[in-house]
Design an enzyme around this catalytic site. Structure first.
Site, PDB file in Angstrom:
ATOM      1  N   CYS A 116      -8.366  -1.879   7.854  1.00 40.92           N
ATOM      2  CA  CYS A 116      -6.996  -1.926   7.325  1.00 40.92           C
ATOM      3  C   CYS A 116      -6.449  -0.512   7.119  1.00 40.92           C
ATOM      4  O   CYS A 116      -5.363  -0.176   7.580  1.00 40.92           O
ATOM      5  CB  CYS A 116      -6.963  -2.699   6.000  1.00 40.92           C
ATOM      6  N   HIS A 170      -1.202  -5.556   1.825  1.00 41.31           N
ATOM      7  CA  HIS A 170      -2.376  -6.426   1.692  1.00 41.31           C
ATOM      8  C   HIS A 170      -1.986  -7.738   1.013  1.00 41.31           C
ATOM      9  O   HIS A 170      -1.207  -7.736   0.062  1.00 41.31           O
ATOM     10  CB  HIS A 170      -3.467  -5.720   0.869  1.00 41.31           C
ATOM     11  N   GLU A 187       0.825  -1.206   0.000  1.00 40.16           N
ATOM     12  CA  GLU A 187       0.000   0.000   0.000  1.00 40.16           C
ATOM     13  C   GLU A 187       0.865   1.265   0.000  1.00 40.16           C
ATOM     14  O   GLU A 187       1.875   1.348   0.675  1.00 40.16           O
ATOM     15  CB  GLU A 187      -0.934   0.007   1.221  1.00 40.16           C
TER      16      GLU A 187
END
Lengths: 203, 203, 203, 203
Positions: free
Chosen positions: B143, B167, B80
């Site tokens: 998240c 992720h 991310e």
């Protein structure tokens, strides 16, 4: 002791490996108590693929034949249900053939069912924690061609043989750098799934 | 020797396992020469997740924090890039909270960048034969919430810590029986990918 | 009467049309009682896109600015929530620029929120029978670049303007011959959706 | 003047509309110079669907029969190539039947080919700017069941009739609120595509 002939294609379509052959070659040195596995690489070539498989079946005299192919883009083990009597290629095979709307066997039926226990195979693979499903199309490229040829051989020459086709996903390494990302499955997972398929087939 | 804090969520959304925690717990007993990994399970709960992480960072005093989460449906390791200052849940968290359009930190910036070397991590995972890519959204569920909270802690309290969020796909067993089939990745492959991410981060 | 500036990019990435411009140009000759729509084509070029938009805003003096872009592969109208301060191109823009990990505005915040009523827009489009959803990423190509530039202009120069970005699918004709098949949406459906977005924005 | 029988199913699987019937009913009042179209709604029920179609063919005495079905999740017009002699339902039909691995016609062949000019139909739809492709599987639910029944009737009772099956995507309204978003196609686009299919079939 039952004999299993396990086949996998060589790489095609710009790939340098074929997960089908990677999985198959793993069984070369795997001894089992209840059955014996012979392996054979099949060229991704119309006609020639069936010829190579025919010779292998005559040589090995197997009770079960399971042919594997790569289905790039699929997420799970797909156990093919039916082979259809047509070649219709969107890309050339490994010798440049690109048949369009051609019949595979002139007087053959429009389709052959897999004679493997496809529901039991799928259930057993799933029970082992690996995603699997029945597929209703092996395409119209060399995978379906070989699958149809195999079932035709069984129907006409080897009535006691059980045979069929299983498509497997890309290996992780084949999907590196693709955009958008594509699904893959590890070699050891696919080997375990195919072992489940063999065990269900010789039962 | 550098210290790495590796975190993973507990299961949520009807799942009985969370691949993030499965991967993280693998590092519990893994000794490395160049760095030390401490692991921590994080509850999939707004606010509480950040509190648990805050305590863990204060306890462990890590150089690097990598938080992992499950991204069901994705095919590859997604590193991310950015956490945004909003909670907007489509399903309840594990304690029934379902915030809509709420700010995470009242005076916080609209977004924080990951301070991990995300391009190096992605390249190293790919070099090891595992598909990985930069992701531009960690969603607006727990998240992203934890990711934003982590980066805010780093910005305000732990300026020397590098941290970020990765992720990971479903494990194969989580996709058994789904229709249509969904992509998955094996535990050992994900463990190797995260090991690559740790090594790139402590370098 | 409120003034709306509606912009769409010219074609890029090998396409000969851009659905964004096709939709926008439809509003050129559409008179409304409650508001007035001015349209402007934007070049798919880093920097230049923002310059063209800046001049258009100064000329038109709009109350609302809605910029449209093509999101090939998406199935629905996606109303973008957030623009991030980074250019990271995977393909060159229409003048060959391919910035990697570059900041858009040197002292700008990491991200800007859309100042359009994104939830109301999405709900109204859905109520009219057209699929729409909030998107959490406009990418890191020229779409996000323009979106960030627009929000920066609003924040620094035009505080009374509401503005944002909406991504739309391919037109059907753009997906002809693609393998595998890709989702598309008809021009009249997209025009109606954007009309809903305008009405919700001027309310 | 040639007669065309066009059929579409009633809604099933929790849907309140079926795009197949929406498209078909559009042809009810459409006069053409070169051919005449009769329409018929078919119940999404095993057996009964074939009975209704049989009566309609006997009544209408068509030259061409085109049956349409909904293929939720597909992006383009898919012209089916082959019907297989098996029912294997994952959900119940509209009267609660859920056959598993049952043969459709006891002594029927394993598969029937569409007798429509499927390549010409696909090419003509594409030429009109609408995405279309050949599909190799109509599934094993009522769509394939009717398709197989149609081809069996043609083979055994109506040798001069040309017939086949075309799957169409969801209408936009059917995809509103779905997560993740799903592809759809507008009614007018699908009507135009089916008109192309009719014209190619009566040529």
């Amino acid at each position: 002791m039952k004999k299993v002939l396990l086949t996998g294609f060589d790489p095609f379509g710009g790939e340098v490996i074929n997960p089908a052959w990677e999985v198959v070659s793993h069984f070369q040195s795997k001894p089992y108590d209840e059955f014996e596995v012979e392996v054979k690489q099949i060229p991704t070539v119309f006609r020639k693929s069936i010829e190579v498989l025919t010779r292998a079946i005559r040589d090995v005299q197997p009770d079960v034949v399971i042919s594997l192919g790569q289905a790039g883009g699929r997420s799970d083990i797909s156990v093919e249900r039916v082979a259809i009597n047509v070649d219709d290629a969107m890309i050339p095979d490994n010798e440049g053939n690109k048949p369009i709307d051609e019949i595979i066997v002139a007087d053959g039926p429009s389709a052959y069912w897999s004679s493997l226990p496809i529901k039991a195979i799928t259930a057993d693979i799933c029970k082992s924690g690996i995603p699997a499903s029945i597929s209703l199309s092996a395409g119209t490229f060399v995978c379906n061609h070989l699958f149809y040829g195999l079932q035709h051989m069984i129907a006409t020459e080897f009535p006691n043989v059980k045979g069929g086709f299983i498509h497997i996903p890309y290996l992780p390494i084949q999907t590196v750098g693709r955009w958008p990302a594509m699904p893959s499955m590890s070699l050891d997972v696919m080997v375990k799934a195919i072992e489940m398929a063999i065990i269900a087939s010789v039962r």
